[in-house]
Design a protein around this motif. Structure first.
Motif, PDB file in Angstrom:
ATOM      1  N   UNK A 105      19.384  -7.671  60.453  1.00  7.93           N
ATOM      2  CA  UNK A 105      18.037  -7.366  59.965  1.00  7.93           C
ATOM      3  C   UNK A 105      17.916  -7.662  58.472  1.00  7.93           C
ATOM      4  N   UNK A 106      16.932  -8.489  58.129  1.00  7.94           N
ATOM      5  CA  UNK A 106      16.701  -8.895  56.743  1.00  7.94           C
ATOM      6  C   UNK A 106      15.405  -8.274  56.245  1.00  7.94           C
ATOM      7  N   UNK A 107      15.441  -7.777  55.028  1.00  2.00           N
ATOM      8  CA  UNK A 107      14.277  -7.101  54.455  1.00  2.00           C
ATOM      9  C   UNK A 107      13.693  -7.899  53.297  1.00  2.00           C
ATOM     10  N   UNK A 108      12.440  -8.287  53.424  1.00  2.00           N
ATOM     11  CA  UNK A 108      11.725  -8.868  52.295  1.00  2.00           C
ATOM     12  C   UNK A 108      11.260  -7.716  51.405  1.00  2.00           C
ATOM     13  N   UNK A 109      10.937  -7.982  50.155  1.00  2.09           N
ATOM     14  CA  UNK A 109      10.458  -6.907  49.274  1.00  2.09           C
ATOM     15  C   UNK A 109       9.296  -6.149  49.907  1.00  2.09           C
ATOM     16  N   UNK A 110       9.419  -4.808  49.947  1.00  2.00           N
ATOM     17  CA  UNK A 110       8.362  -3.972  50.516  1.00  2.00           C
ATOM     18  C   UNK A 110       8.490  -3.766  52.017  1.00  2.00           C
ATOM     19  N   UNK A 111       9.361  -4.506  52.693  1.00  2.00           N
ATOM     20  CA  UNK A 111       9.505  -4.389  54.138  1.00  2.00           C
ATOM     21  C   UNK A 111      10.603  -3.378  54.492  1.00  2.00           C
ATOM     22  N   UNK A 112      10.590  -2.937  55.779  1.00  2.00           N
ATOM     23  CA  UNK A 112      11.532  -1.905  56.216  1.00  2.00           C
ATOM     24  C   UNK A 112      12.277  -2.305  57.485  1.00  2.00           C
ATOM     25  N   UNK A 113      13.449  -1.711  57.639  1.00  2.00           N
ATOM     26  CA  UNK A 113      14.238  -1.834  58.852  1.00  2.00           C
ATOM     27  C   UNK A 113      14.465  -0.431  59.397  1.00  2.00           C
ATOM     28  N   UNK A 114      14.811  -0.349  60.707  1.00  2.00           N
ATOM     29  CA  UNK A 114      14.882   0.965  61.335  1.00  2.00           C
ATOM     30  C   UNK A 114      16.150   1.102  62.186  1.00  2.00           C
ATOM     31  N   UNK A 115      16.609   2.352  62.263  1.00  2.00           N
ATOM     32  CA  UNK A 115      17.743   2.678  63.130  1.00  2.00           C
ATOM     33  C   UNK A 115      17.515   4.057  63.726  1.00  2.00           C
ATOM     34  N   UNK A 116      17.863   4.195  65.008  1.00  2.00           N
ATOM     35  CA  UNK A 116      17.719   5.489  65.665  1.00  2.00           C
ATOM     36  C   UNK A 116      19.062   6.217  65.697  1.00  2.00           C
ATOM     37  N   UNK A 117      19.028   7.549  65.645  1.00  2.00           N
ATOM     38  CA  UNK A 117      20.252   8.350  65.684  1.00  2.00           C
ATOM     39  C   UNK A 117      20.105   9.410  66.785  1.00  2.00           C
ATOM     40  N   UNK A 118      20.979   9.345  67.787  1.00  2.00           N
ATOM     41  CA  UNK A 118      21.035  10.407  68.780  1.00  2.00           C
ATOM     42  C   UNK A 118      21.906  11.509  68.183  1.00  2.00           C
ATOM     43  N   UNK A 119      21.292  12.634  67.856  1.00  2.00           N
ATOM     44  CA  UNK A 119      22.006  13.708  67.159  1.00  2.00           C
ATOM     45  C   UNK A 119      22.905  14.516  68.085  1.00  2.00           C
ATOM     46  N   UNK A 120      22.388  14.843  69.240  1.00  2.00           N
ATOM     47  CA  UNK A 120      23.148  15.703  70.160  1.00  2.00           C
ATOM     48  C   UNK A 120      22.692  15.480  71.591  1.00  2.00           C
ATOM     49  N   UNK A 121      23.514  15.917  72.517  1.00  3.79           N
ATOM     50  CA  UNK A 121      23.177  15.764  73.931  1.00  3.79           C
ATOM     51  C   UNK A 121      21.962  16.625  74.267  1.00  3.79           C
ATOM     52  N   UNK A 122      21.062  16.059  75.052  1.00  5.74           N
ATOM     53  CA  UNK A 122      19.821  16.765  75.385  1.00  5.74           C
ATOM     54  C   UNK A 122      20.081  18.018  76.214  1.00  5.74           C
ATOM     55  N   UNK A 123      21.108  17.993  77.051  1.00  6.41           N
ATOM     56  CA  UNK A 123      21.395  19.130  77.909  1.00  6.41           C
ATOM     57  C   UNK A 123      22.413  20.088  77.298  1.00  6.41           C
ATOM     58  N   UNK A 124      22.839  19.816  76.074  1.00  2.00           N
ATOM     59  CA  UNK A 124      23.784  20.683  75.398  1.00  2.00           C
ATOM     60  C   UNK A 124      25.197  20.630  75.941  1.00  2.00           C
ATOM     61  N   UNK A 125      25.506  19.549  76.656  1.00  2.00           N
ATOM     62  CA  UNK A 125      26.823  19.428  77.284  1.00  2.00           C
ATOM     63  C   UNK A 125      27.919  19.000  76.315  1.00  2.00           C
ATOM     64  N   UNK A 126      27.572  18.437  75.189  1.00  2.00           N
ATOM     65  CA  UNK A 126      28.580  17.946  74.241  1.00  2.00           C
ATOM     66  C   UNK A 126      29.140  19.101  73.418  1.00  2.00           C
TER      67      UNK A 126
END
Length: 249
Positions: free
Chosen positions: A179-200
Motif C-alpha cells: 500500500x502506497x500513500x500519496x500526500x493526504x491519503x490513508x491506508x487501513x488495517x483491521x485488528x481482531x482484538x479477541x475471540x467473539x465467543x471468549x474462547x481464547x
C-alpha cells in the motif's frame, strides 16, 4: 766505300731516326689527348643513377637519404598529430561522458525525489478506532501528513501494552501490492482484538500501542479511552488501500 756514300747513309739514318722520334712524339701526344675523353667518359658513367646507386656515396644517394629522412619525419609528425587528435577526441568524449554522467546523476537525484520512499513516523500519523462491525475489531488508519509519496510496511507489527511479541497477520488479506500513500491519503488495517465467543485465553487490557516503520522509526498510537481487551486471538490484516477491505476479516 766512299766518304760521300757514307755521309749519304748517315744522313738517311739520321732522317729516319728523327722521323721515328717525331712519330713517337705524335703518338705520345695522341695518347695523352685520348686519355681526356676516356676520363670524361668515366666521369659521365659515374654520374649515371646506376653508378651512383652502386657506389652509394654520391650526392644523389645523400639527397635520397635526406628525402627519406624528411619523409620519415613527416610521417612521424603526422602520426603524432593523428595520435594527438585521437587523444584529444578521447578526452572530449570522456568529458562529454562525464557531463552526461553528471546530468544523469542530477536526473537520478531528481527522480529519487519523486519516487516513493519508506513511510516514517515523522510523516505518517496512525490512529486507532473502535468499530461496531465486525465485533471486537479495531481499525488502524495511517495518513500521510508529509509532502512526499511513501509506502507502508506490509502490515502493522503492532505491539499492545507490554507484550513480548507482535500478533500474527492474516495471510488471506495480503494485497497484490504494498500500500502506497500519496500526500493526504490513508491506508487501513483491521485488528481482531479477541475471540467473539471468549474462547481464547491470556486476555488482558492494553492501554498503549506502538507500530514500527521500515525506516526504523516507531509511531505511538493512542488507544480508545479505557484501553482495549486483547487475548490469544489477536490478529492483524495487511495494510489495505480501502477501509472496507481492511474490515472484511
Amino acid at each position: 766505300m766512299s766518304a760521300r756514300t757514307t755521309r749519304t747513309r748517315l744522313f738517311a739514318a739520321t732522317t729516319v731516326a728523327l722521323a721515328a722520334l717525331a712519330l713517337t712524339a705524335c703518338q705520345g701526344g695522341s695518347d695523352t689527348g685520348a686519355e681526356d675523353p676516356s676520363s670524361s667518359a668515366t666521369a659521365t658513367v659515374t654520374s649515371k643513377p646506376s653508378a651512383g646507386a652502386s657506389t652509394g656515396a654520391g650526392p644523389d644517394a645523400g639527397d635520397s637519404a635526406g628525402a627519406q629522412g624528411q619523409g620519415g619525419s613527416n610521417a612521424s609528425t603526422g602520426s603524432g598529430s593523428s595520435s594527438g587528435s585521437s587523444g584529444s577526441g578521447s578526452g572530449n568524449a570522456s568529458g562529454s561522458n562525464g557531463g552526461s554522467g553528471g546530468n544523469g546523476s542530477q536526473a537520478g537525484d531528481k527522480d529519487d525525489d519523486t519516487k516513493p520512499g519508506k513511510c516514517s513516523a515523522s510523516s505518517v500519523k496512525i490512529t486507532a478506532t473502535n468499530v461496531p462491525r465486525p465485533i471486537n475489531h479495531l481499525l488502524l488508519t495511517a495518513t500521510n501528513t508529509g509532502s512526499r509519496t511513501c509506502y507502508l510496511p506490509a502490515y502493522p507489527m503492532a505491539r499492545f501494552g507490554e507484550a513480548q511479541s507482535v500478533p500474527p497477520v492474516a495471510e488471506e488479506t495480503k494485497p497484490q501490492a504494498v500500500t502506497t500513500l500519496e500526500p493526504g491519503k490513508s491506508g487501513y488495517a483491521g485488528v481482531l482484538l479477541s475471540a467473539a465467543d471468549g474462547s481464547a485465553g491470556d486476555g488482558y487490557t492494553a492501554n498503549t500501542l506502538t507500530v514500527p516503520f521500515d525506516d526504523g522509526s516507531v509511531a505511538t498510537v493512542a488507544l480508545p479511552s479505557g484501553g482495549v481487551h486483547v487475548d490469544d486471538a489477536l490478529t492483524v490484516t495487511y495494510w489495505q488501500p480501502s477501509m472496507d477491505t481492511a474490515l472484511t476479516y
